[in-house]
Design a protein around this motif. Structure first.
Motif, PDB file in Angstrom:
ATOM      1  N   VAL A  47       0.887  -1.172   0.000  1.00  0.00           N
ATOM      2  CA  VAL A  47       0.000   0.000   0.000  1.00  0.00           C
ATOM      3  C   VAL A  47       0.918   1.214   0.000  1.00  0.00           C
ATOM      4  O   VAL A  47       1.537   1.532   1.012  1.00  0.00           O
ATOM      5  N   ILE A  66      -8.066   5.145  -3.498  1.00  0.00           N
ATOM      6  CA  ILE A  66      -7.183   3.986  -3.591  1.00  0.00           C
ATOM      7  C   ILE A  66      -7.443   3.282  -4.925  1.00  0.00           C
ATOM      8  O   ILE A  66      -8.572   2.886  -5.219  1.00  0.00           O
ATOM      9  N   GLU A  67      -6.399   3.170  -5.710  1.00  0.00           N
ATOM     10  CA  GLU A  67      -6.492   2.456  -6.983  1.00  0.00           C
ATOM     11  C   GLU A  67      -5.946   1.047  -6.803  1.00  0.00           C
ATOM     12  O   GLU A  67      -4.775   0.851  -6.486  1.00  0.00           O
ATOM     13  N   THR A  68      -6.817   0.068  -6.957  1.00  0.00           N
ATOM     14  CA  THR A  68      -6.399  -1.329  -6.877  1.00  0.00           C
ATOM     15  C   THR A  68      -5.897  -1.769  -8.240  1.00  0.00           C
ATOM     16  O   THR A  68      -6.575  -1.583  -9.248  1.00  0.00           O
ATOM     17  N   VAL A 109      -7.332  -1.929   3.858  1.00  0.00           N
ATOM     18  CA  VAL A 109      -6.779  -3.032   3.051  1.00  0.00           C
ATOM     19  C   VAL A 109      -6.648  -4.292   3.901  1.00  0.00           C
ATOM     20  O   VAL A 109      -7.292  -5.312   3.627  1.00  0.00           O
ATOM     21  N   TYR A 160      -2.018  -1.557  -3.947  1.00  0.00           N
ATOM     22  CA  TYR A 160      -2.980  -0.499  -3.674  1.00  0.00           C
ATOM     23  C   TYR A 160      -2.247   0.834  -3.718  1.00  0.00           C
ATOM     24  O   TYR A 160      -1.388   1.111  -2.870  1.00  0.00           O
TER      25      TYR A 160
END
Length: 272
Positions: A37, A58-60, A90, A73
């Motif tokens: 992360v 948050i871009e997964t 997360v 993440y």
């Protein structure tokens, strides 16, 4: 959560795409499940900050690194904020260890709280989680580069070494963070020393030349130190002069180590 018992949260301040981050990920993968992360964009110099301008989005994503797909993440925020999002959203629990790094550039001397790498570790330890902050000595021109030319193998070795110790040993009270700085050209055989944080300033301001205050004038920096004025047991001397790995125990308690009674008498003397 996953098949591994040990849970490790990994972050940095150079962004999710940093080769240093991925060198650390490989080293830590042997010890437990690594939750990555990290900031979406470069966050060098953000310290322990929590700016309200961060969106927290948050871009997964899945990144293919070193022949393997990793779920990651990417956070719109600082390293300290990435730690908070990692714990609460997360992992949704406290990990066994938080690791921050491997950073492009050494974090030594009196200005270490400027470091986003150290800032993430400080945020982790505020939750009572052991934290490791690892930095690799590089020339300043590499600090924001994400260059592939930096060999992080030695720093990865020491990341694994000290993370393993932190996962298997209970450290003494007041050792909240281990700050590890690896010299350029180091190998797995490079000696390491327990050091103090030097009181001397290492990164000095370099002002932009401009004709008026209305022109942009960002403050840059450059390393500058006099070996003769450095503490022999300090992180700066050990890293730059002895060329050993500096391992500095950091306390989250920033209270001055002074005699409180003497300080009170000094203050009260002004009332006489």
């Amino acid at each position: 959560m996953n098949e591994k018992t040990i849970q490790i949260l990994l972050t940095n301040d150079d962004s999710i795409h940093s080769p240093g981050l991925w060198a650390a990920a490989q080293a830590l993968d042997l010890l437990g499940f690594v939750h990555i992360v990290a900031p979406r964009h470069q966050q060098t110099g953000t310290g322990h900050s929590m700016p309200n301008t961060s969106t927290g989005i948050i871009e997964t994503m899945s990144l293919h690194v070193n022949g393997r797909d990793w779920p990651v993440y990417a956070v719109d925020g600082t390293p300290a904020q990435a730690v908070v999002h990692g714990i609460y959203e997360v992992i949704k629990s406290k990990p066994d260890l938080v690791v921050s790094g491997i950073n492009y550039g050494e974090n030594i001397g009196s200005s270490i709280t400027v470091s986003g790498t150290v800032g993430a570790a400080l945020e982790a330890t505020s939750f009572g989680i052991p934290a490791l902050a690892v930095s690799m000595q590089t020339k300043p021109e590499y600090h924001l580069s994400l260059s592939q030319d930096i060999d992080f193998s030695a720093a990865a070795y020491f990341t694994h070494k000290f993370a393993r110790v932190m996962l298997n040993r209970k450290f003494p009270f007041d050792v909240d963070v281990l700050k590890v700085d690896v010299p350029a050209g180091a190998s797995a055989e490079t000696p390491w020393m327990i050091t103090r944080q030097s009181r001397m300033k290492y990164y000095h301001p370099e002002m932009t030349q401009r004709n008026s205050f209305s022109e942009p004038g960002p403050v840059k920096y450059k390393p500058n130190y006099d070996p003769n004025n450095l503490e022999p047991d300090g992180d700066t001397y050990v890293l730059l002069v002895d060329k050993k790995v500096s391992v500095t125990p950091i306390s989250i308690d920033m209270t001055s180590r002074t005699d409180f009674h003497q300080l009170r008498r000094l203050i009260e003397a002004m009332d006489d």
